[in-house]
Scaffold this active site. Sequence first.
Site, mmCIF file in Angstrom:
data_model
loop_
_atom_site.group_PDB
_atom_site.id
_atom_site.type_symbol
_atom_site.label_atom_id
_atom_site.label_comp_id
_atom_site.label_asym_id
_atom_site.label_seq_id
_atom_site.Cartn_x
_atom_site.Cartn_y
_atom_site.Cartn_z
ATOM 1 N N CYS A 1 0.808 -1.091 0.093
ATOM 2 C CA CYS A 1 0.066 0.178 -0.149
ATOM 3 C C CYS A 1 0.859 1.164 0.062
ATOM 4 O O CYS A 1 1.969 1.234 0.471
ATOM 5 C CB CYS A 1 -0.885 -0.043 1.056
ATOM 6 S SG CYS A 1 -1.852 -1.423 1.533
ATOM 7 N N ARG B 1 5.189 -0.567 -6.111
ATOM 8 C CA ARG B 1 5.131 -1.590 -4.790
ATOM 9 C C ARG B 1 4.143 -2.546 -5.053
ATOM 10 O O ARG B 1 4.244 -3.491 -4.002
ATOM 11 C CB ARG B 1 5.095 -0.457 -3.613
ATOM 12 C CG ARG B 1 6.105 0.148 -3.126
ATOM 13 C CD ARG B 1 6.090 1.103 -2.225
ATOM 14 N NE ARG B 1 7.176 1.709 -1.649
ATOM 15 C CZ ARG B 1 7.777 1.190 -0.597
ATOM 16 N NH1 ARG B 1 6.944 0.500 0.161
ATOM 17 N NH2 ARG B 1 8.708 1.603 -0.084
ATOM 18 N N TRP C 1 -3.176 -2.668 -1.302
ATOM 19 C CA TRP C 1 -3.102 -4.110 -1.431
ATOM 20 C C TRP C 1 -3.742 -5.020 -0.556
ATOM 21 O O TRP C 1 -3.554 -4.933 0.335
ATOM 22 C CB TRP C 1 -1.584 -4.308 -1.587
ATOM 23 C CG TRP C 1 -0.822 -5.757 -2.000
ATOM 24 C CD1 TRP C 1 -0.433 -5.850 -3.439
ATOM 25 C CD2 TRP C 1 -0.616 -6.869 -1.409
ATOM 26 N NE1 TRP C 1 -0.160 -6.996 -3.703
ATOM 27 C CE2 TRP C 1 -0.200 -7.769 -2.258
ATOM 28 C CE3 TRP C 1 -0.839 -7.370 -0.241
ATOM 29 C CZ2 TRP C 1 0.296 -9.073 -1.892
ATOM 30 C CZ3 TRP C 1 -0.581 -8.566 0.221
ATOM 31 C CH2 TRP C 1 0.021 -9.398 -0.718
ATOM 32 N N ASN D 1 -1.986 2.048 5.923
ATOM 33 C CA ASN D 1 -1.156 0.998 5.507
ATOM 34 C C ASN D 1 -0.699 0.091 6.873
ATOM 35 O O ASN D 1 -0.784 0.702 7.848
ATOM 36 C CB ASN D 1 0.198 1.380 4.923
ATOM 37 C CG ASN D 1 0.318 2.182 3.683
ATOM 38 O OD1 ASN D 1 -0.965 2.250 3.036
ATOM 39 N ND2 ASN D 1 1.273 2.904 3.328
ATOM 40 N N GLY D 2 -0.828 -1.302 6.727
ATOM 41 C CA GLY D 2 -0.615 -1.945 7.920
ATOM 42 C C GLY D 2 -1.705 -2.850 8.081
ATOM 43 O O GLY D 2 -2.891 -2.920 7.479
ATOM 44 N N GLU E 1 18.511 -17.626 -7.968
ATOM 45 C CA GLU E 1 17.961 -16.554 -8.130
ATOM 46 C C GLU E 1 17.569 -16.190 -9.778
ATOM 47 O O GLU E 1 16.691 -15.498 -10.152
ATOM 48 C CB GLU E 1 19.133 -15.335 -7.960
ATOM 49 C CG GLU E 1 18.990 -13.962 -8.344
ATOM 50 C CD GLU E 1 17.954 -13.400 -7.625
ATOM 51 O OE1 GLU E 1 17.057 -14.015 -6.618
ATOM 52 O OE2 GLU E 1 17.441 -12.276 -8.043
ATOM 53 N N LYS F 1 13.903 -15.016 -10.886
ATOM 54 C CA LYS F 1 13.803 -13.802 -11.859
ATOM 55 C C LYS F 1 12.688 -14.150 -12.997
ATOM 56 O O LYS F 1 11.741 -13.462 -13.312
ATOM 57 C CB LYS F 1 14.959 -13.502 -12.525
ATOM 58 C CG LYS F 1 15.967 -12.618 -11.568
ATOM 59 C CD LYS F 1 15.505 -11.339 -11.030
ATOM 60 C CE LYS F 1 14.755 -11.230 -9.938
ATOM 61 N NZ LYS F 1 15.163 -11.465 -8.860
ATOM 62 N N GLU G 1 9.113 -14.747 -11.682
ATOM 63 C CA GLU G 1 8.597 -13.426 -10.954
ATOM 64 C C GLU G 1 8.032 -12.644 -12.531
ATOM 65 O O GLU G 1 6.683 -12.003 -12.204
ATOM 66 C CB GLU G 1 9.600 -12.633 -10.631
ATOM 67 C CG GLU G 1 9.848 -13.133 -9.078
ATOM 68 C CD GLU G 1 10.929 -12.221 -8.528
ATOM 69 O OE1 GLU G 1 10.616 -11.613 -7.293
ATOM 70 O OE2 GLU G 1 12.080 -11.842 -9.295
ATOM 71 N N HIS H 1 18.907 -36.547 -8.359
ATOM 72 C CA HIS H 1 18.037 -37.054 -7.562
ATOM 73 C C HIS H 1 16.383 -36.605 -7.721
ATOM 74 O O HIS H 1 15.826 -36.301 -6.548
ATOM 75 C CB HIS H 1 18.439 -36.495 -6.150
ATOM 76 C CG HIS H 1 19.816 -37.144 -5.862
ATOM 77 N ND1 HIS H 1 20.054 -38.395 -5.657
ATOM 78 C CD2 HIS H 1 21.162 -36.231 -5.987
ATOM 79 C CE1 HIS H 1 21.397 -38.532 -5.574
ATOM 80 N NE2 HIS H 1 21.904 -37.419 -5.633
ATOM 81 N N LYS I 1 6.722 -5.124 -4.125
ATOM 82 C CA LYS I 1 7.999 -4.936 -4.021
ATOM 83 C C LYS I 1 8.678 -4.814 -2.875
ATOM 84 O O LYS I 1 9.594 -5.348 -2.406
ATOM 85 C CB LYS I 1 8.209 -3.283 -4.516
ATOM 86 C CG LYS I 1 9.710 -2.864 -4.560
ATOM 87 C CD LYS I 1 10.536 -3.713 -5.608
ATOM 88 C CE LYS I 1 12.151 -3.270 -5.379
ATOM 89 N NZ LYS I 1 13.021 -4.481 -6.093
#
Length: 612
Positions: free
Chosen positions: A2, A27, A75, A101-102, A485, A489, A492, A508, A607
């Site tokens: 948010c 974000r 959000w 926010n929160g 990583e 990427k 995402e 395996h 974000k």
Amino acid sequence: MCGIVGYIGNKDCVRFLVDGLKRVEYRGYDSAGILIYRKNTAEHFLVKNVGKIIELEKSISSNLSGNIGIAHTRWATHGEPNHKNSHPHVSNDGNIFLVHNGIIENYTSLKKKLEKTGFTFYSETDTEILVNLIQHYYKGDIEKAVKEALLDVKGTYGIGVFCLNEPDKLIAARLGSPLLIGIGKNENYFASDPSSVLKKTSEVVYMQDREIAVITKDSVVHKTLDDELLEKSIEKISFELTDIEKSGYDHFMLKEIFEQPKTITDSMRGRLLLEEGTTKLGGLNEHPEIYNSLINADKIYIVACGTSWHSALIGEYMLEEYAKIPVEVEYASEFRYRDPIITPKTVVIAISQSGETADTLAAIKEAKRKGAVVLGICNVVGSSISKETDAGVYLHAGPEIGVASTKAFTSQVIVLALITIDIARRKHLSFRQGYKIVKELKILPALVESILENSAVIKEIAKKFSSAKNFLYLGRGYNFPVALEGALKLKEISYIHAEGYPAAEMKHGPIALIDENMPVIFIAIKDTIYDKVITNIKEVKARNGVVISIASYGDEEIDLISDYVIKIPDTTNLLSPILTVIPLQLLAYYIAVEKGYNVDMPRNLAKSVTVE
Ligand code: G6P
């Protein structure tokens, strides 16, 4: 997640508020809203929309103007993204407006209490409960009512409040969710992110937990929730407008990938002592007692999430090999809920680009509760994690806006290398070995530049594989976390399923997936385990897998056994992830662009994840 922006002054603020929201679009959010108050006519206007800010803009009539306003991107946490759940929320009597926010954790009990006194709720949000709690306490003094309400609240908040009965002020308050006041001339602002106010001012006051600010157009008064007046210092925002603009690039992510020669240099600036074959980190040297705890630690936990967790894994390899300290890397969310063994000689390092990730913050608090010294590696100056830790090191990579982290990752690896070398040199690492690594660090930005100059090769490979359904990324040693990583990427931003594995572990399980449709990316640079990786490549080829290798310049053997090869320069083992990750960042980027996706704002991702 948010975002909050607020304005009070004499000018029309609609554009400022909408632009301020756009600055925090990256974000992640799913709805947006704005409340505008026009002083001369004492009218107010509330506009909300599900979806992108552009939709909100379309709903705002062209003649809407006003000189006080609060705005929000949401959000969804409590209740789906829809009109009634969007902020600003309004109290039952229509007098008080709130952006938040929160998360209010005790919202159920507060709701019951308010329902008993006749309040009705129209949304599924915790925010609507808070705004009505403020109304419940309101007896003609909005500042007092906000304070009283917040004393009842358990959870986290960054809030902005406007009251129609007192239209000459805005109230802001924070607990665990970032908020700052922007200082203007005959006007003032508040925001959850400095980038939202930077066009107007670079002078800001960062609010701390349990603080409240009463903001008029000419003044800002800071107090604690217990009514103690505070003297707060004005700080300068540490970056410039160009740092938060695309500057000609198609996406922030691409800009940030290409910025890495500079950001790596910035992360090392003033920290390399070539003549002494070592490094120095002001943020640690200034706290010798705390730094000694790290140097003499018999166990280090590194806690982090997402990409930062991958850099932590590289840190584990570095610290164990060079500083000879046992390291355990933990997902912050796991660390806080299990019972990690913290002895007097255990040190915890938290890594976070944003410095606001809720799970990492909670892990830090848990570690402190158990008596550990906690150090932070953060990018955002003044962030919650940088405040919560005993000491730490900033990345100085500048604002990272692309949701998929790139330049923060390479800077995290740099900072971990700098810490490792300093500790190792204080112990057993020779001048000669230290000198060699510091020399390699110095030329690293030029090596990264040379890989970026070759991006056309990677773009071509991306075109060929953009329709693949699955990818496997394999690496060993320092480059196993890079495989993770690289896969992250791709997932995402291109929504292609990808897995990272230690190359040998492929046998395996993942080997069962390999066929002619499965691109397998090998990080196969000329290091001590090169021969083992070659064997793994042959195993994939024997099963008709398609091999794309990230290999060293001059390696001709690899050309014979790979379908595609991306050549990169060599460096010393612990720094190699900084070079091997660059082609993987570019590959993910070009595949996502090829598929037509919004690279900077991938679906469902945020974000900075400020909820647990
Ligand atoms: C989110 C972001 C990731 C990031 C992770 C940890 O998931 O999308 O890019 O790596 O959070 O964030 P932090 O700010 O703590 O590094």
